[in-house]
Design an enzyme around this catalytic site. Structure first.
Site, PDB file in Angstrom:
ATOM      1  N   CYS A  22       0.816  -1.224   0.000  1.00 64.54           N
ATOM      2  CA  CYS A  22       0.000   0.000   0.000  1.00 64.54           C
ATOM      3  C   CYS A  22       0.849   1.273   0.000  1.00 64.54           C
ATOM      4  O   CYS A  22       0.385   2.327  -0.425  1.00 64.54           O
ATOM      5  CB  CYS A  22      -0.921   0.019   1.208  1.00 64.54           C
ATOM      6  SG  CYS A  22      -2.026  -1.381   1.225  1.00 64.54           S
TER       7      CYS A  22
ATOM      8  N   HIS B  98      -3.887   7.126   1.294  1.00 65.18           N
ATOM      9  CA  HIS B  98      -4.083   5.823   0.659  1.00 65.18           C
ATOM     10  C   HIS B  98      -5.478   5.342   1.024  1.00 65.18           C
ATOM     11  O   HIS B  98      -5.888   5.419   2.181  1.00 65.18           O
ATOM     12  CB  HIS B  98      -3.011   4.842   1.155  1.00 65.18           C
ATOM     13  CG  HIS B  98      -3.407   3.411   0.992  1.00 65.18           C
ATOM     14  ND1 HIS B  98      -3.762   2.891  -0.233  1.00 65.18           N
ATOM     15  CD2 HIS B  98      -3.535   2.405   1.885  1.00 65.18           C
ATOM     16  CE1 HIS B  98      -4.097   1.614  -0.067  1.00 65.18           C
ATOM     17  NE2 HIS B  98      -3.970   1.299   1.205  1.00 65.18           N
TER      18      HIS B  98
ATOM     19  N   ASN C  31      -9.954  -0.694  -2.233  1.00 69.32           N
ATOM     20  CA  ASN C  31      -8.538  -0.467  -1.908  1.00 69.32           C
ATOM     21  C   ASN C  31      -7.700  -1.072  -3.034  1.00 69.32           C
ATOM     22  O   ASN C  31      -7.684  -2.285  -3.211  1.00 69.32           O
ATOM     23  CB  ASN C  31      -8.245  -1.131  -0.558  1.00 69.32           C
ATOM     24  CG  ASN C  31      -6.792  -1.013  -0.135  1.00 69.32           C
ATOM     25  OD1 ASN C  31      -5.917  -0.695  -0.942  1.00 69.32           O
ATOM     26  ND2 ASN C  31      -6.527  -1.298   1.133  1.00 69.32           N
TER      27      ASN C  31
HETATM   28  O1  UT7 Z   1      -4.520  -1.093   2.790  1.00 67.49           O
HETATM   29  C1  UT7 Z   1      -3.807  -1.865   3.687  1.00 67.49           C
HETATM   30  C2  UT7 Z   1      -4.204  -1.574   5.058  1.00 67.49           C
HETATM   31  N1  UT7 Z   1      -5.474  -2.204   5.349  1.00 67.49           N
HETATM   32  C3  UT7 Z   1      -6.268  -1.655   6.227  1.00 67.49           C
HETATM   33  O2  UT7 Z   1      -5.968  -0.596   6.713  1.00 67.49           O
HETATM   34  C4  UT7 Z   1      -7.513  -2.393   6.634  1.00 67.49           C
HETATM   35  C5  UT7 Z   1      -7.705  -2.240   8.106  1.00 67.49           C
HETATM   36  N2  UT7 Z   1      -8.824  -3.022   8.659  1.00 67.49           N
HETATM   37  C6  UT7 Z   1     -10.101  -2.802   8.328  1.00 67.49           C
HETATM   38  O3  UT7 Z   1     -10.393  -1.966   7.492  1.00 67.49           O
HETATM   39  C7  UT7 Z   1     -11.177  -3.575   9.079  1.00 67.49           C
HETATM   40  O4  UT7 Z   1     -10.581  -4.308  10.106  1.00 67.49           O
HETATM   41  C8  UT7 Z   1     -11.996  -4.528   8.165  1.00 67.49           C
HETATM   42  C9  UT7 Z   1     -12.882  -3.705   7.252  1.00 67.49           C
HETATM   43  C10 UT7 Z   1     -11.079  -5.398   7.349  1.00 67.49           C
HETATM   44  C11 UT7 Z   1     -12.892  -5.436   8.991  1.00 67.49           C
HETATM   45  O5  UT7 Z   1     -13.740  -4.670   9.811  1.00 67.49           O
HETATM   46  P1  UT7 Z   1     -13.856  -5.005  11.339  1.00 67.49           P
HETATM   47  O6  UT7 Z   1     -14.803  -4.037  11.901  1.00 67.49           O
HETATM   48  O7  UT7 Z   1     -12.483  -5.030  11.934  1.00 67.49           O
HETATM   49  O8  UT7 Z   1     -14.549  -6.441  11.332  1.00 67.49           O
HETATM   50  P2  UT7 Z   1     -14.019  -7.813  11.944  1.00 67.49           P
HETATM   51  O9  UT7 Z   1     -12.962  -8.402  11.098  1.00 67.49           O
HETATM   52  O10 UT7 Z   1     -13.755  -7.660  13.401  1.00 67.49           O
HETATM   53  O11 UT7 Z   1     -15.299  -8.703  11.786  1.00 67.49           O
HETATM   54  C12 UT7 Z   1     -16.527  -8.383  12.491  1.00 67.49           C
HETATM   55  C13 UT7 Z   1     -17.578  -9.389  12.091  1.00 67.49           C
HETATM   56  C14 UT7 Z   1     -17.136 -10.843  12.217  1.00 67.49           C
HETATM   57  O12 UT7 Z   1     -18.235 -11.600  12.629  1.00 67.49           O
HETATM   58  P3  UT7 Z   1     -18.421 -12.028  14.181  1.00 67.49           P
HETATM   59  O13 UT7 Z   1     -17.199 -12.821  14.521  1.00 67.49           O
HETATM   60  O14 UT7 Z   1     -18.521 -10.749  14.940  1.00 67.49           O
HETATM   61  O15 UT7 Z   1     -19.669 -12.826  14.155  1.00 67.49           O
HETATM   62  C15 UT7 Z   1     -16.765 -11.219  10.811  1.00 67.49           C
HETATM   63  O16 UT7 Z   1     -16.873 -12.594  10.582  1.00 67.49           O
HETATM   64  O17 UT7 Z   1     -17.925  -9.211  10.714  1.00 67.49           O
HETATM   65  C16 UT7 Z   1     -17.791 -10.465  10.022  1.00 67.49           C
HETATM   66  N3  UT7 Z   1     -17.357 -10.169   8.656  1.00 67.49           N
HETATM   67  C17 UT7 Z   1     -18.213  -9.930   7.642  1.00 67.49           C
HETATM   68  N4  UT7 Z   1     -19.555  -9.918   7.592  1.00 67.49           N
HETATM   69  C18 UT7 Z   1     -20.114  -9.631   6.390  1.00 67.49           C
HETATM   70  C19 UT7 Z   1     -16.088 -10.080   8.179  1.00 67.49           C
HETATM   71  N5  UT7 Z   1     -16.117  -9.771   6.880  1.00 67.49           N
HETATM   72  C20 UT7 Z   1     -17.411  -9.681   6.520  1.00 67.49           C
HETATM   73  C21 UT7 Z   1     -18.057  -9.378   5.298  1.00 67.49           C
HETATM   74  N6  UT7 Z   1     -19.413  -9.379   5.293  1.00 67.49           N
HETATM   75  N7  UT7 Z   1     -17.383  -9.103   4.170  1.00 67.49           N
END
Ligand code: UT7
Length: 335
Positions: A114, A262, A292
């Site tokens: 990135c 970014h 992204n």
């Molecule tokens: O460019 C490089 C740098 N990258 C970044 O900066 C990305 C940084 N991270 C993020 O943007 C966020 O962490 C994400 C968008 C990737 C994820 O969001 P989050 O709020 O951290 O969600 P999470 O991974 O903690 O997941 C929360 C819930 C989980 O379910 P449970 O365990 O609470 O039941 C996941 O299984 O959301 C679920 N989940 C989804 N649900 C629907 C994960 N992905 C999805 C999805 N659709 N696509």
């Protein structure tokens, strides 16, 4: 010593628009979750052999070169940033030299995910500043869609990334008060595996292992991201490295005319915007339309902002990136 400026910008994205609803047909996800957590509405995926990381980079580069008002033959050096090269080796830099049909100039491949474009711009800046080169072509291009786990298992990563390319021509600037004022680069390899594709590699998953195992369910082929950990680090590092750049140039957050972060996650950009108390017109985001695109995200956003007339002569433009490595950096420009 000279200064270096961005003399021309271009971008290219594939025509194929993939909406959140499209993704919900192949994995357990939904538009509401994706928009709420990331801000993304749609992204582009390549849909034919015609679009590769290199070919998209070439298309973006042609526009940037034309807008710089130079011939392709005036390019002295190529820097290509990507995490998704056409081949394991050689990298796409030499393919651009070939496909643009330019002389045997040097071509350097940057592996900083990135932050790749910011690193690439910094390299170009040093070459131009030192007088070694007059015009350096910097490209960021990615094809993510062919390497994502498009099942529910991979949904936390696969909904985020999109394909596309952006390019800049970095040229000598005679006015010492204008152009790229400074760049600031950092890394923290301690967290290398928190956002990574492990295989194939010569470290943990050798090509020979993969051939022997013949295990299509092997997750090490796919990007792994510890999302919350990456998010927490991103908001801190973005803020730090923007501040570092401002301080170096004796500038205040109020001096920023346009911040182009970014496009990792709209929530990250909004956090940074709030921290620096920037109004909406002083931060440019387009993650809603493209997702992204890692190394391509800043040059795509910078080009769009420029095309929309959001960057004027004399403006302070700040670029900042954070991603896998971890690597992060900023570039401060007086346009
Ligand atoms: O460019 C490089 C740098 N990258 C970044 O900066 C990305 C940084 N991270 C993020 O943007 C966020 O962490 C994400 C968008 C990737 C994820 O969001 P989050 O709020 O951290 O969600 P999470 O991974 O903690 O997941 C929360 C819930 C989980 O379910 P449970 O365990 O609470 O039941 C996941 O299984 O959301 C679920 N989940 C989804 N649900 C629907 C994960 N992905 C999805 C999805 N659709 N696509």
């Amino acid at each position: 010593m000279y200064n270096a400026r961005i003399a021309g910008l271009g971008f290219y994205v594939p025509d194929n628009v993939v909406t959140n609803d499209d993704l919900s047909k192949v994995m357990d996800t939904n538009d509401e979750w994706i928009q709420e957590r990331t801000g993304i509405k749609e992204r582009r995926h390549v849909d034919s052999e015609a679009d590769t990381t290199t070919s998209m980079g070439v298309k973006a580069a042609k526009i940037a070169i034309e807008r710089a008002g130079i011939s392709k033959d005036a390019i002295d050096f190529i820097v290509f940033a990507t995490l998704s090269p056409d081949y394991y080796f050689p990298g796409p830099g030499v393919l651009v030299q070939r496909d643009l049909g330019i002389a045997t100039v040097g071509a350097l491949d940057v592996r900083n995910q990135c932050s790749g474009f910011v690193y690439g711009l910094s390299v170009a800046d040093q070459y131009v500043k030192s007088g070694m080169y007059k015009n350096v072509l910097v490209i960021g291009s990615e094809v993510h869609s062919r390497g994502l786990d498009m099942t529910t298992r991979g949904r936390a990563v696969s909904v985020i990334f999109g394909d596309g390319a952006g390019a800049a021509v970095v040229s000598r600037e005679e006015d010492p008060t204008k152009g790229i004022l400074s760049s600031h680069l950092h890394s923290e390899g301690q967290h290398a595996e928190e956002l990574a594709v492990i295989a194939p590699g010569m470290g943990k998953r050798w090509v020979t292992d993969i051939l022997e195992d013949n295990s299509p369910d092997d997750e090490s082929y796919y990007p792994y991201m510890n999302g919350q950990f990456v998010f927490k680090n991103a908001v801190v590092r973005f803020s730090e490295v923007i501040m570092e750049g401002l301080k170096k140039n004796k500038l205040q957050p109020t001096d920023i005319n346009l911040l182009i972060p970014h496009q990792a996650n709209l929530r990250i950009s909004q956090f940074v915007q709030k921290k620096f108390r920037l109004s909406n017109d002083r931060v440019y985001n387009n993650i809603m339309s493209y997702g992204n695109t890692t190394a391509a995200s800043i040059p795509i956003a910078l080009t769009e902002a420029w095309e929309e007339g959001k960057i004027k002569d004399g403006d302070i433009v700040v670029l900042a990136a954070f991603g896998s490595g971890f690597t992060w950096g900023s570039v401060i420009i007086r346009w």
